[in-house]
Scaffold this active site. Structure first.
Site, PDB file in Angstrom:
ATOM      1  N   SER A 180      16.327  10.385  64.959  1.00 27.43           N
ATOM      2  CA  SER A 180      15.837  10.803  63.643  1.00 27.43           C
ATOM      3  C   SER A 180      14.868  11.947  63.893  1.00 27.43           C
ATOM      4  CB  SER A 180      15.097   9.626  63.000  1.00 27.43           C
ATOM      5  OG  SER A 180      14.257  10.060  61.954  1.00 27.43           O
TER       6      SER A 180
ATOM      7  N   TYR B  96       9.285   2.371  63.244  1.00 26.48           N
ATOM      8  CA  TYR B  96      10.463   3.260  63.199  1.00 26.48           C
ATOM      9  C   TYR B  96      10.220   4.494  64.076  1.00 26.48           C
ATOM     10  CZ  TYR B  96      14.425   5.743  61.011  1.00 26.48           C
ATOM     11  OH  TYR B  96      15.611   6.406  60.767  1.00 26.48           O
TER      12      TYR B  96
HETATM   13  P1  NAD Z   1      22.610   2.068  56.189  1.00 25.83           P
HETATM   14  O1  NAD Z   1      21.632   1.037  55.746  1.00 25.83           O
HETATM   15  O2  NAD Z   1      23.482   2.747  55.183  1.00 25.83           O
HETATM   16  O3  NAD Z   1      23.574   1.446  57.304  1.00 25.83           O
HETATM   17  C1  NAD Z   1      23.060   0.686  58.374  1.00 25.83           C
HETATM   18  C2  NAD Z   1      24.140  -0.272  58.842  1.00 25.83           C
HETATM   19  O4  NAD Z   1      23.595  -0.984  59.970  1.00 25.83           O
HETATM   20  C3  NAD Z   1      24.533  -1.328  57.797  1.00 25.83           C
HETATM   21  O5  NAD Z   1      25.952  -1.432  57.722  1.00 25.83           O
HETATM   22  C4  NAD Z   1      23.930  -2.630  58.354  1.00 25.83           C
HETATM   23  O6  NAD Z   1      24.706  -3.790  58.032  1.00 25.83           O
HETATM   24  C5  NAD Z   1      23.948  -2.340  59.843  1.00 25.83           C
HETATM   25  N1  NAD Z   1      22.985  -3.166  60.580  1.00 25.83           N
HETATM   26  C6  NAD Z   1      21.687  -3.433  60.243  1.00 25.83           C
HETATM   27  N2  NAD Z   1      21.169  -4.277  61.140  1.00 25.83           N
HETATM   28  C7  NAD Z   1      22.123  -4.529  62.063  1.00 25.83           C
HETATM   29  C8  NAD Z   1      22.181  -5.330  63.232  1.00 25.83           C
HETATM   30  N3  NAD Z   1      21.135  -6.070  63.628  1.00 25.83           N
HETATM   31  N4  NAD Z   1      23.346  -5.359  63.932  1.00 25.83           N
HETATM   32  C9  NAD Z   1      24.418  -4.639  63.538  1.00 25.83           C
HETATM   33  N5  NAD Z   1      24.430  -3.889  62.428  1.00 25.83           N
HETATM   34  C10 NAD Z   1      23.285  -3.835  61.702  1.00 25.83           C
HETATM   35  O7  NAD Z   1      21.735   3.107  57.034  1.00 25.83           O
HETATM   36  P2  NAD Z   1      21.980   4.637  57.468  1.00 25.83           P
HETATM   37  O8  NAD Z   1      21.090   5.481  56.669  1.00 25.83           O
HETATM   38  O9  NAD Z   1      23.427   4.943  57.556  1.00 25.83           O
HETATM   39  O10 NAD Z   1      21.333   4.586  58.939  1.00 25.83           O
HETATM   40  C11 NAD Z   1      22.112   4.581  60.123  1.00 25.83           C
HETATM   41  C12 NAD Z   1      21.227   5.068  61.265  1.00 25.83           C
HETATM   42  O11 NAD Z   1      20.800   6.401  60.988  1.00 25.83           O
HETATM   43  C13 NAD Z   1      19.965   4.254  61.500  1.00 25.83           C
HETATM   44  O12 NAD Z   1      19.725   4.128  62.893  1.00 25.83           O
HETATM   45  C14 NAD Z   1      18.887   5.100  60.856  1.00 25.83           C
HETATM   46  O13 NAD Z   1      17.622   4.873  61.422  1.00 25.83           O
HETATM   47  C15 NAD Z   1      19.401   6.476  61.191  1.00 25.83           C
HETATM   48  N6  NAD Z   1      18.858   7.529  60.348  1.00 25.83           N
HETATM   49  C16 NAD Z   1      19.033   7.519  59.002  1.00 25.83           C
HETATM   50  C17 NAD Z   1      18.503   8.531  58.243  1.00 25.83           C
HETATM   51  C18 NAD Z   1      18.631   8.557  56.751  1.00 25.83           C
HETATM   52  O14 NAD Z   1      17.941   9.368  56.129  1.00 25.83           O
HETATM   53  N7  NAD Z   1      19.517   7.767  56.142  1.00 25.83           N
HETATM   54  C19 NAD Z   1      17.791   9.567  58.852  1.00 25.83           C
HETATM   55  C20 NAD Z   1      17.634   9.557  60.220  1.00 25.83           C
HETATM   56  C21 NAD Z   1      18.179   8.529  60.962  1.00 25.83           C
END
Ligand code: NAD
Length: 260
Positions: free
Chosen positions: A142, A155
């Protein structure tokens, strides 16, 4: 020949958001995505959606913090496909509180999903990558792998930590043709971010619009959200790299929020 023909890619947290987009596009370019998620019903639905487009996909139940479940799911994939070429360690959550009263349980849960999850899935896949003398590992970092924000202590800590893990893997994996890199997105409108907007508005006593404009997108060059497609482009770039020239790197995709 498509870029990921005959490639098997295990993507954690791929039943939703960024991970789901990565799975869909990996499949569209010939690969077989393994949809590994805590939510098995949603993982199966994603796999079915991909199969309906004519590609292959396979759903497995995986809580990335559970050592036995990670090993079991990886063994299932090996039994079915015989190898794992690509690992995208993407599963993650967000929890916001001021540091002064951050609940210890929330701190431990977040670190466990992001860091234990990255470690356990890496270790489980690595022995098969080493045996095959090929692997591409991508961690979902991130901008918070590089920068801090208020209210996000675990985080920010975890996302910085992933860069350390990735650099170690880049060194250890090199002799087995395994590369390791981190993709660092800015804010992307996924369920994870949609949940944070009202939470931050409440913690900071401001409106949801103000959270978006004055906090989330304040330091971008153009006030734009990063998209799941933008992040997928970067992930697939590392996943499809032909040589080891790019390893131990981190690539920020954030509309200039963070500049290297
Ligand atoms: P999201 O909530 O849409 O999807 C996350 C997925 O992870 C879900 O399907 C959930 O069921 C799964 N999950 C959660 N805990 C879990 C576990 N213990 N074991 C297996 N699966 C699990 O989130 P997203 O925004 O798509 O985020 C995905 C990644 O991207 C994360 O690592 C997040 O930190 C990172 N990220 C997101 C953003 C953003 O702005 N959305 C920015 C930077 C980084």
């Amino acid at each position: 020949m498509a870029r990921f023909d005959n490639r098997i890619g295990l993507i954690t947290g791929s039943a939703s958001g960024i991970g789901k987009e990565i799975a869909i596009r990996f499949a569209a370019e010939g690969g077989t995505p393994i949809i590994a998620d805590l939510n098995l019903d949603a993982a199966k639905a994603t796999a079915e959606e991909i199969k309906a487009s004519g590609a292959d996909a396979f759903a497995v139940a995986m809580n990335v913090t559970d050592e036995a479940q990670v090993e079991k799911a990886v063994n299932e994939v090996i039994a079915k496909y015989g190898k794992i070429d690509v690992l995208v360690s993407n599963a993650g959550i967000q929890t916001v509180h001021p540091l002064v009263d951050f609940p210890f349980e929330d701190w431990k849960k977040l670190l466990s999903i992001h860091l234990d999850g990255a470690f356990l899935t890496t270790r489980a896949c690595l022995k098969h990558m080493y045996a095959a003398n090929y692997g591409r590992v991508i961690y979902m970092g991130s901008v918070h792998s590089k920068e801090a924000s208020k209210l996000k202590a675990p985080y920010v800590t975890a996302k910085h930590g992933l860069i350390g893990l990735s650099k170690v893997l880049a060194k250890e994996g090199a002799e087995y043709n395994v590369t390791s890199n981190v993709v660092c997105p800015g804010f992307v409108r996924t369920p994870l971010v949609d949940k944070q907007i009202p939470e931050q508005a409440k913690e900071l006593g401001i409106t949801e619009d103000e959270v978006i404009k004055n906090i989330m997108l304040k330091d971008t060059v153009d006030g734009q959200f990063t998209t799941t497609d933008d992040v997928t482009d970067a992930v697939l770039f590392f996943a499809g790299a032909e040589s080891n020239v790019m390893t131990g790197q981190s690539l920020v995709v954030s509309h200039g929020w963070f500049m290297q």
